[in-house]
Scaffold this active site. Sequence first.
Site, PDB file in Angstrom:
ATOM      1  N   ARG A  55       0.514  -1.131   0.125  1.00  0.00           N
ATOM      2  CA  ARG A  55      -0.367   0.193  -0.220  1.00  0.00           C
ATOM      3  C   ARG A  55       0.162   0.933   0.038  1.00  0.00           C
ATOM      4  NH1 ARG A  55      -1.545   2.677   4.184  1.00  0.00           N
ATOM      5  NH2 ARG A  55      -2.306   0.408   5.398  1.00  0.00           N
ATOM      6  N   TYR A 108     -15.579  13.716 -17.430  1.00  0.00           N
ATOM      7  CA  TYR A 108     -16.151  12.646 -17.026  1.00  0.00           C
ATOM      8  C   TYR A 108     -17.638  12.595 -15.713  1.00  0.00           C
ATOM      9  CZ  TYR A 108     -16.089   7.774 -15.502  1.00  0.00           C
ATOM     10  OH  TYR A 108     -15.876   6.638 -15.119  1.00  0.00           O
ATOM     11  N   ASP A 180      -7.004  16.704 -16.508  1.00  0.00           N
ATOM     12  CA  ASP A 180      -7.480  15.326 -17.033  1.00  0.00           C
ATOM     13  C   ASP A 180      -6.421  14.885 -18.484  1.00  0.00           C
ATOM     14  OD1 ASP A 180      -8.336  12.612 -17.423  1.00  0.00           O
ATOM     15  OD2 ASP A 180     -10.051  13.026 -16.725  1.00  0.00           O
ATOM     16  N   LYS A 205      -7.865   3.055 -19.409  1.00  0.00           N
ATOM     17  CA  LYS A 205      -8.183   4.024 -21.060  1.00  0.00           C
ATOM     18  C   LYS A 205      -7.265   4.132 -22.309  1.00  0.00           C
ATOM     19  CE  LYS A 205     -11.683   4.739 -18.754  1.00  0.00           C
ATOM     20  NZ  LYS A 205     -12.765   6.636 -18.324  1.00  0.00           N
TER      21      LYS A 205
HETATM   22  C1  PLP Z   1     -13.329   6.790 -17.460  1.00  0.00           C
HETATM   23  C2  PLP Z   1     -12.395   8.083 -16.820  1.00  0.00           C
HETATM   24  C3  PLP Z   1     -12.241   8.607 -15.709  1.00  0.00           C
HETATM   25  C4  PLP Z   1     -12.441   8.001 -14.330  1.00  0.00           C
HETATM   26  O1  PLP Z   1     -11.306   6.239 -14.668  1.00  0.00           O
HETATM   27  P1  PLP Z   1     -11.239   5.249 -13.676  1.00  0.00           P
HETATM   28  O2  PLP Z   1     -10.706   4.696 -14.067  1.00  0.00           O
HETATM   29  O3  PLP Z   1     -12.585   4.194 -14.672  1.00  0.00           O
HETATM   30  O4  PLP Z   1     -11.787   5.111 -12.338  1.00  0.00           O
HETATM   31  C5  PLP Z   1     -11.652  10.214 -15.515  1.00  0.00           C
HETATM   32  N1  PLP Z   1     -11.665  10.630 -17.072  1.00  0.00           N
HETATM   33  C6  PLP Z   1     -11.513  10.512 -18.033  1.00  0.00           C
HETATM   34  C7  PLP Z   1     -11.919  10.797 -18.813  1.00  0.00           C
HETATM   35  C8  PLP Z   1     -12.580   8.847 -17.896  1.00  0.00           C
HETATM   36  O5  PLP Z   1     -12.469   8.832 -19.059  1.00  0.00           O
END
Ligand code: PLP
Length: 391
Positions: A55, A108, A180, A205
């Site tokens: 952790r 998101y 992001d 992603k």
């Molecule tokens: C999917 C996504 C998230 C969230 O991520 P997780 O791995 O599903 O928690 C945040 N920002 C964007 C742009 C995303 O496509």
Amino acid sequence: MSSWSSRAVHADAEVPRAAGAVSPPIVQTATFAADSAQEFAELALQRRGSGFYTRYGNPNHAQVAAVLADLEGAEAAMVFASGMATITTTVLALVRSGDHIVAQQRHYGGVPSLLLNLLPRFGVSCTQVDQTDPRAFAAAIRPETRLVLVESPSNPLLDITDLRAVSELARAAGALTIADNTFATPVNSRPLALGADLVWHSATKYLGGHSDLSAGVLAGPAEVLDRVWDAAIITGAVLGPIDAWLLLRGIRTLPLRVRQHNSNGLALARALEAHPAVAAVYYPGLPTHPQHRVAAAQMDGYGGVLSLELAGGYEAADRFIDGLRYARRAPSLGSVETLVVHPATMWQAILPPDQIQDAAMSPGLVRLSAGVEDTDDLVSDAIQSLNALKT
Ligand SMILES: *Cc1c(COP(=O)(O)O)cnc(C)c1O
């Protein structure tokens, strides 16, 4: 070392690994033994270490973090169990009661849930603004604003934020900009070089890239990451060693994959825009995108995600997806296989019809994440499915 592909393969070369192993071994252990009381104490206090307790950090985390820090041009990086774990831990680490956050109207979906449902309970408020207008950010920033959250391109309409202008405004006001970068990836955009303070990803992603893991990444200055690490060992959203290893394997081919995603996204956007069954295409690489010039100035490619509005509304959108041979109807994006979502099918269940007015919830909207399949196959598949709508 400057080229993307070389860095993706070699940027963790300095991170220790078992002698002779070309592929780093998976260190599937929850804990690590120390040789003395002194060493135990040192390891326990080391932030972002990798030899105390998983952790607190694991060698598989350190390898991925080294590559991501390099690709994002950051001093350091950290990994988490998901994208949402990343942003939740980061925000919790950096705000206190009475603070204010400026965010975009479009993010998101999990991000507004954090900002509007969870944080107000702890006395942290948020103002959401039109991301396409830097003046809207300027107007929303207050003396107590600590964070400015940006996402470009954003989900699902691929709106662009002028990252340089907004980061500059935030810096002048003493707030940190957190970007992001999930849709763009560091191959297409480096928010830190444009002035942002921190960059984060849903590594689920493009970075992972194969729809086989959940992970998140945060990159930025070591001093800020130390503060986030102090919160991360409390929230405990630790990435499993196997998933960290898979993420590293995904990132090795990120530059190669993004090249193909970029080609497929652009080819599909152009072909769809020219088709009479399509009312609109949202893709920052098209000259018709309202912020194409900002996108061109801050991006090296436009990615594989685009949205299209079917002229025939809900039913046409549904039939278009059914008619695709290569695309799977699934949430998520940025993977080797093409994925499509019809957001209205979700919104219909959540909101009354009179509240479904935003273009992002339009009944005919389809979000398509082009995989790395052959460009001609994806384009001809989309066209045949659109042509079939006429009958
Ligand atoms: C999917 C996504 C998230 C969230 O991520 P997780 O791995 O599903 O928690 C945040 N920002 C964007 C742009 C995303 O496509």
